[in-house]
Scaffold this motif. Structure first.
Motif, PDB file in Angstrom:
ATOM      1  N   SER A 104      -8.632   2.777   1.234  1.00 38.73           N
ATOM      2  CA  SER A 104      -8.670   1.346   0.468  1.00 38.73           C
ATOM      3  C   SER A 104      -7.382   1.027   0.183  1.00 38.73           C
ATOM      4  O   SER A 104      -6.812  -0.026   0.007  1.00 38.73           O
ATOM      5  CB  SER A 104      -9.561   1.605  -0.470  1.00 38.73           C
ATOM      6  OG  SER A 104     -10.774   1.661   0.221  1.00 38.73           O
ATOM      7  N   LEU A 105      -6.680   1.655  -0.744  1.00 38.04           N
ATOM      8  CA  LEU A 105      -5.270   1.281  -0.909  1.00 38.04           C
ATOM      9  C   LEU A 105      -4.507   1.143  -0.186  1.00 38.04           C
ATOM     10  O   LEU A 105      -3.359   0.035  -0.109  1.00 38.04           O
ATOM     11  CB  LEU A 105      -4.986   2.542  -1.925  1.00 38.04           C
ATOM     12  CG  LEU A 105      -5.198   3.275  -2.991  1.00 38.04           C
ATOM     13  CD1 LEU A 105      -4.774   4.216  -3.749  1.00 38.04           C
ATOM     14  CD2 LEU A 105      -5.370   2.216  -4.303  1.00 38.04           C
ATOM     15  N   ALA A 106      -4.135   2.145   1.557  1.00 37.29           N
ATOM     16  CA  ALA A 106      -3.773   1.975   2.278  1.00 37.29           C
ATOM     17  C   ALA A 106      -3.524   0.108   2.609  1.00 37.29           C
ATOM     18  O   ALA A 106      -2.231  -0.541   2.731  1.00 37.29           O
ATOM     19  CB  ALA A 106      -3.987   2.804   3.495  1.00 37.29           C
ATOM     20  N   LEU A 107      -4.475  -0.568   3.169  1.00 42.69           N
ATOM     21  CA  LEU A 107      -5.280  -1.590   3.131  1.00 42.69           C
ATOM     22  C   LEU A 107      -4.982  -2.836   2.316  1.00 42.69           C
ATOM     23  O   LEU A 107      -4.143  -3.927   1.997  1.00 42.69           O
ATOM     24  CB  LEU A 107      -7.124  -2.253   3.718  1.00 42.69           C
ATOM     25  CG  LEU A 107      -7.804  -1.108   4.731  1.00 42.69           C
ATOM     26  CD1 LEU A 107      -9.135  -1.383   4.952  1.00 42.69           C
ATOM     27  CD2 LEU A 107      -7.014  -2.206   6.146  1.00 42.69           C
ATOM     28  N   ALA A 108      -4.981  -2.289   0.928  1.00 43.49           N
ATOM     29  CA  ALA A 108      -4.835  -3.510  -0.090  1.00 43.49           C
ATOM     30  C   ALA A 108      -2.551  -3.578  -0.230  1.00 43.49           C
ATOM     31  O   ALA A 108      -2.843  -4.249  -0.175  1.00 43.49           O
ATOM     32  CB  ALA A 108      -5.110  -2.396  -1.330  1.00 43.49           C
ATOM     33  N   TRP A 109      -2.151  -2.369   0.218  1.00 41.90           N
ATOM     34  CA  TRP A 109      -1.077  -2.631   0.279  1.00 41.90           C
ATOM     35  C   TRP A 109      -0.348  -2.723   1.266  1.00 41.90           C
ATOM     36  O   TRP A 109       1.190  -2.604   1.711  1.00 41.90           O
ATOM     37  CB  TRP A 109      -0.605  -1.585  -0.595  1.00 41.90           C
ATOM     38  CG  TRP A 109      -0.372  -0.570  -2.067  1.00 41.90           C
ATOM     39  CD1 TRP A 109      -1.342  -1.412  -2.950  1.00 41.90           C
ATOM     40  CD2 TRP A 109      -1.088   0.263  -2.689  1.00 41.90           C
ATOM     41  NE1 TRP A 109      -1.720  -1.376  -4.785  1.00 41.90           N
ATOM     42  CE2 TRP A 109      -1.622   0.318  -4.099  1.00 41.90           C
ATOM     43  CE3 TRP A 109      -0.573   1.732  -2.416  1.00 41.90           C
ATOM     44  CZ2 TRP A 109      -1.529   1.254  -4.973  1.00 41.90           C
ATOM     45  CZ3 TRP A 109      -1.165   2.630  -3.142  1.00 41.90           C
ATOM     46  CH2 TRP A 109      -1.218   2.747  -4.699  1.00 41.90           C
ATOM     47  N   ASP A 110      -1.311  -2.715   2.587  1.00 39.32           N
ATOM     48  CA  ASP A 110      -0.958  -2.969   4.042  1.00 39.32           C
ATOM     49  C   ASP A 110       0.424  -1.962   3.822  1.00 39.32           C
ATOM     50  O   ASP A 110       1.837  -2.386   4.650  1.00 39.32           O
ATOM     51  CB  ASP A 110      -0.068  -4.664   3.368  1.00 39.32           C
ATOM     52  CG  ASP A 110      -0.241  -4.665   5.391  1.00 39.32           C
ATOM     53  OD1 ASP A 110      -0.191  -4.508   5.957  1.00 39.32           O
ATOM     54  OD2 ASP A 110       0.923  -5.857   5.319  1.00 39.32           O
ATOM     55  N   VAL A 111      -0.097  -0.581   4.011  1.00 48.92           N
ATOM     56  CA  VAL A 111       0.988   0.511   4.350  1.00 48.92           C
ATOM     57  C   VAL A 111       0.221   1.400   5.660  1.00 48.92           C
ATOM     58  O   VAL A 111      -0.828   1.405   5.036  1.00 48.92           O
ATOM     59  CB  VAL A 111       1.868   0.622   2.586  1.00 48.92           C
ATOM     60  CG1 VAL A 111       2.332   0.112   2.216  1.00 48.92           C
ATOM     61  CG2 VAL A 111       1.054   1.923   1.598  1.00 48.92           C
ATOM     62  N   PRO A 112       0.910   2.439   5.484  1.00 49.14           N
ATOM     63  CA  PRO A 112       0.914   3.635   6.997  1.00 49.14           C
ATOM     64  C   PRO A 112      -1.105   4.386   6.126  1.00 49.14           C
ATOM     65  O   PRO A 112      -0.358   4.440   5.367  1.00 49.14           O
ATOM     66  CB  PRO A 112       1.296   4.012   7.350  1.00 49.14           C
ATOM     67  CG  PRO A 112       2.532   2.818   7.644  1.00 49.14           C
ATOM     68  CD  PRO A 112       2.430   2.447   5.998  1.00 49.14           C
ATOM     69  N   PHE A 113      -1.740   4.512   6.636  1.00 47.66           N
ATOM     70  CA  PHE A 113      -2.451   5.916   6.121  1.00 47.66           C
ATOM     71  C   PHE A 113      -2.419   7.053   7.121  1.00 47.66           C
ATOM     72  O   PHE A 113      -2.047   7.493   7.797  1.00 47.66           O
ATOM     73  CB  PHE A 113      -4.238   5.349   6.185  1.00 47.66           C
ATOM     74  CG  PHE A 113      -4.870   6.496   5.534  1.00 47.66           C
ATOM     75  CD1 PHE A 113      -5.108   6.793   4.835  1.00 47.66           C
ATOM     76  CD2 PHE A 113      -5.659   6.569   7.124  1.00 47.66           C
ATOM     77  CE1 PHE A 113      -6.186   8.176   4.993  1.00 47.66           C
ATOM     78  CE2 PHE A 113      -6.678   8.613   6.939  1.00 47.66           C
ATOM     79  CZ  PHE A 113      -6.870   8.804   5.921  1.00 47.66           C
TER      80      PHE A 113
END
Length: 339
Positions: A104-113
């Motif tokens: 969820s954080l990766a999607l919200a911040w547009d960064v890799p998971f």
């Protein structure tokens, strides 16, 4: 994706069992912040971890911990370059809490998971405090669920040298502590009791001492039970000290043998049992005697923590790139070995 370098800041999340942890690590080794919420008191009355209770506790504290880790790091969310989380092994419900939050954080911040193998993270725990470690290394990974000797030939390049054929050392500690009514968790309870006991009081068996690099601890656990039942007046602290001495002697003997066979530059401890006082002392003494280096993570980095998850995530992101967002939790995840 941005270039992965010494300035890359990774947020790590660890929820594989009964510790909720969040950390920010820069460049794979610089721990900017690290916070842990322990569930020991919650599970103590049950004498072990209750999976459903563990999952609910993770849900309650994870978001506040993430916020706290970011505040303690003194950075904005925009500064975070990737989010890593333990995907296995562990309790499936507990793992899903951390994995879902990380995605969820990766999607919200547009960064890799980045999905991280918990066992691989333990291999990197020592490098958080000494990034200059030189390969090849032998890692003695000792926890409640695993006991193994791993040759670390490079980043992501591992060879299994030996492992337990039955109980893990940490599991034996927990079972013996429960039998002796020393408290929970068993490892620290045995360690504490043994400080006042006589390690020579009982000569417990050292299973498979001269046989390769595999371990066996179930017979030792049974020997403790049989001895106490046959000798009910034996002091618990003497039994604890004698049991601990037997476990540590086997672990150290086989670690030395593995290091010699692998031509390792040093021995690294990892896992919760790596916090054991006698094991730490004996490993350092053995390494000094053998003319190799001994690397001990701080006790905080022996137990489950998110700094090692973030550090491993940095290395995995650099070598493999992001983990697909459809990847799930893998409760029985194994460590990938090469021949």
């Amino acid at each position: 994706m941005k270039l992965i370098d010494d300035s890359t800041l990774v947020l790590g999340i660890e929820t594989s069992c009964d510790e909720t942890a969040v950390a920010l690590v820069m460049g794979g080794s610089d721990v900017v912040s690290s916070v842990v919420s322990s569930q020991v008191d919650i599970h103590a009355e049950f004498g072990g971890v209750v999976p459903e209770i563990a999952s609910r506790a993770h849900l309650e504290v994870l978001n506040p911990l993430i916020a706290r880790a970011i505040v303690e790091a003194g950075v904005n969310e925009e500064r975070i370059d990737a989010v890593a989380a333990t995907v296995g092994p562990g309790l499936v419900g507990a793992l899903l809490v951390g994995v879902s939050a990380a995605k969820s954080l990766a999607l919200a911040w547009d960064v890799p998971f980045v999905g991280v193998n918990h066992l691989e993270a333990h291999l990197y725990a020592a490098s958080l405090e000494d990034p200059s470690l030189e390969f090849p290394l032998v890692v003695l990974l000792v926890s409640g669920g695993h006991t193994m000797l791993v040759e670390m030939r490079g980043h992501g390049d591992y060879r299994l040298l030996g492992q337990t054929i039955d109980d893990a050392a940490g599991e034996a500690f927990d079972k013996v502590a429960r039998f002796l009514d020393l408290g929970y968790p068993g490892g620290p309870a045995i360690d504490q009791a043994a400080m006042d006991g006589d390690p020579e009081a009982v000569r417990f068996p050292r299973a498979m001492m001269g046989e390769g690099l595999d371990f066996s601890f179930s017979g030792l656990k049974t020997a403790v039970v049989n001895h106490v039942r046959a000798n009910p007046d034996t002091s618990s602290i003497d039994v604890a000290a004698s049991f601990q001495a037997a476990v540590v002697e086997v672990l150290v003997t086989k670690a030395r043998r593995a290091a010699e066979q692998a031509g390792a530059t040093g021995i690294v401890l990892g896992g919760g049992v790596a916090a054991n006082s006698l094991l730490r002392e004996e490993i350092l003494g053995a390494c000094e005697a053998d003319g190799i280096q001994g690397f001990l993570p701080s006790r905080a980095n022996c137990t489950d923590n998110a700094a090692m998850i973030a550090a491993t995530g940095w290395y995995r992101l650099r070598s493999d790139g992001p983990t697909p967002l459809d990847a799930g939790a893998v409760p029985n995840l194994k460590l990938a070995f090469r021949d």
